[in-house]
Scaffold this active site. Structure first.
Site, PDB file in Angstrom:
ATOM      1  N   THR A  27       0.871  -1.176   0.000  1.00 52.07           N
ATOM      2  CA  THR A  27       0.000   0.000   0.000  1.00 52.07           C
ATOM      3  C   THR A  27       0.911   1.230   0.000  1.00 52.07           C
ATOM      4  O   THR A  27       2.121   1.123   0.180  1.00 52.07           O
ATOM      5  CB  THR A  27      -0.916   0.034   1.250  1.00 52.07           C
ATOM      6  OG1 THR A  27      -0.105   0.260   2.418  1.00 52.07           O
ATOM      7  CG2 THR A  27      -1.691  -1.271   1.399  1.00 52.07           C
ATOM      8  N   ALA A  56       3.255  -1.078   4.652  1.00 51.76           N
ATOM      9  CA  ALA A  56       2.498   0.083   5.141  1.00 51.76           C
ATOM     10  C   ALA A  56       3.474   1.249   5.238  1.00 51.76           C
ATOM     11  O   ALA A  56       4.520   1.129   5.880  1.00 51.76           O
ATOM     12  CB  ALA A  56       1.900  -0.223   6.497  1.00 51.76           C
ATOM     13  N   VAL A  82       7.495  -2.027   6.987  1.00 49.60           N
ATOM     14  CA  VAL A  82       7.390  -0.564   7.019  1.00 49.60           C
ATOM     15  C   VAL A  82       7.983   0.024   5.743  1.00 49.60           C
ATOM     16  O   VAL A  82       9.127  -0.264   5.379  1.00 49.60           O
ATOM     17  CB  VAL A  82       8.129   0.007   8.244  1.00 49.60           C
ATOM     18  CG1 VAL A  82       8.118   1.540   8.228  1.00 49.60           C
ATOM     19  CG2 VAL A  82       7.477  -0.508   9.528  1.00 49.60           C
ATOM     20  N   LYS A  83       7.182   0.833   5.037  1.00 51.30           N
ATOM     21  CA  LYS A  83       7.650   1.474   3.805  1.00 51.30           C
ATOM     22  C   LYS A  83       8.232   2.849   4.137  1.00 51.30           C
ATOM     23  O   LYS A  83       7.586   3.667   4.786  1.00 51.30           O
ATOM     24  CB  LYS A  83       6.480   1.647   2.835  1.00 51.30           C
ATOM     25  CG  LYS A  83       6.583   0.847   1.550  1.00 51.30           C
ATOM     26  CD  LYS A  83       5.444   1.238   0.602  1.00 51.30           C
ATOM     27  CE  LYS A  83       5.553   0.526  -0.704  1.00 51.30           C
ATOM     28  NZ  LYS A  83       4.494   0.951  -1.651  1.00 51.30           N
ATOM     29  N   LEU A  84       9.477   3.052   3.694  1.00 53.51           N
ATOM     30  CA  LEU A  84      10.134   4.349   3.908  1.00 53.51           C
ATOM     31  C   LEU A  84      10.611   4.899   2.572  1.00 53.51           C
ATOM     32  O   LEU A  84      11.120   4.138   1.744  1.00 53.51           O
ATOM     33  CB  LEU A  84      11.347   4.181   4.835  1.00 53.51           C
ATOM     34  CG  LEU A  84      11.101   3.674   6.257  1.00 53.51           C
ATOM     35  CD1 LEU A  84      12.431   3.460   6.977  1.00 53.51           C
ATOM     36  CD2 LEU A  84      10.227   4.632   7.026  1.00 53.51           C
TER      37      LEU A  84
END
Ligand code: G3P
Length: 216
Positions: A27, A56, A82-84
Site C-alpha cells: 500500500t 504500510a 514498514v515502507k520508507l
C-alpha cells in the site's frame, strides 16, 4: 517470482487472493486515501486475508517521525513491512529499524545508486518505480536489471520488488530478469491469465463437444 497486490482495496485484493496469487500486498498513502476507512482497519483487514508481507508506508519525512510511525505500524501485525521513502532520513531510519528487527521496504526508488544505498542500509525490500521511470522517458526495467546485477555482485539479501507496474510486459520482463517480487495493481494480475486464443480454443472445444450430445 512472488506477486504482491498493489492496492488497498480489500475486495480487489480478495479477488486475487482467491486465485492463490497474493503472496503479499503493498500500500502507499495515495492507495490508502482512496479507501473510506481508517488506515489501521485497512491493514487489519488485509492482514486477515493475505498471509505474507504487507507494506504500510509512513507519512513522516523526518527521522524521529519515521521511527515513531514505523514502530507503531510494525506493532499492527507480524507481517507488516514498514515502507520508507529513499531519502537521507529514510536511509537512517532503515538502518535503525533493522537493528530493532523491523523490516523495511525502501520505496520511491528511481536509480540503481539509490537501490545500492537501500541495500547497504539493510532494507528487506527495494521498490524501483518502473512505470514512473518510463513516464519520463527512462528505461525502468534497465534500472531493475542493474539493481539485480549490483545485488548479485555484493551478495546483498535485499529483495528487488518491482513497483509502479503498468502492464503485463513489466511483469514478463521482471520474471525474465529474476526479480524477487512484482507488485501489481489487481487488474494487471488478472490480465495475465487472459489470451484470446485460449477463449477461441475453448469455444471450439465446447461447440464440437455439444455436437456429440454426450455428458461427462
Ligand atoms: O507501490 C508503488 C506503486 O503503487 C506506485 O505505482 O502507478 O502510482 O506509479 P504508480
Amino acid at each position: 517470482m512472488k506477486f504482491f497486490v498493489d492496492s488497498a482495496d480489500l475486495d480487489k485484493i480478495k479477488q486475487v487472493a482467491d486465485l492463490g496469487l497474493a503472496d503479499g500486498v503493498t500500500t502507499n498513502p495515495s492507495l490508502a486515501s482512496k479507501q473510506n476507512k481508517p488506515f489501521k482497519q485497512i491493514l487489519d483487514e488485509i492482514c486477515a486475508i493475505v498471509d505474507g508481507p504487507i507494506s504500510a508506508e509512513v507519512t513522516a519525512v523526518d527521522f524521529n517521525g519515521m521511527m515513531e510511525q514505523g514502530r507503531k505500524l510494525s506493532k499492527f501485525h507480524k507481517n507488516i513491512v514498514v515502507k520508507l521513502p529513499c531519502t537521507e532520513a529514510g536511509l537512517k531510519a532503515t538502518k535503525a529499524l533493522k537493528k530493532e528487527k523491523i523490516p523495511v521496504n525502501m520505496t520511491l526508488v528511481f536509480s540503481t545508486n539509490q537501490a545500492l544505498l537501500a541495500a547497504k542500509a539493510g532494507a528487506a525490500f527495494v521498490s524501483p518505480f518502473v512505470g514512473r521511470l518510463d513516464d519520463i522517458g527512462e528505461d525502468g526495467m534497465k534500472v531493475v536489471e542493474e539493481i539485480l546485477q549490483v545485488y548479485k555482485n555484493f551478495n546483498f539479501d535485499t529483495q528487488v520488488l518491482v513497483a509502479s507496474v503498468r502492464n503485463t510486459e513489466h511483469v514478463l520482463k521482471s520474471a525474465l530478469l529474476g526479480a524477487h517480487v512484482c507488485t501489481c495493481p489487481p487488474e494487471i494480475i488478472l490480465e495475465l491469465v487472459k489470451h484470446h486464443k485460449t477463449d477461441e480454443g475453448l469455444k471450439k472445444f465446447l461447440d464440437d463437444w455439444a455436437k456429440k450430445g454426450e455428458k461427462i
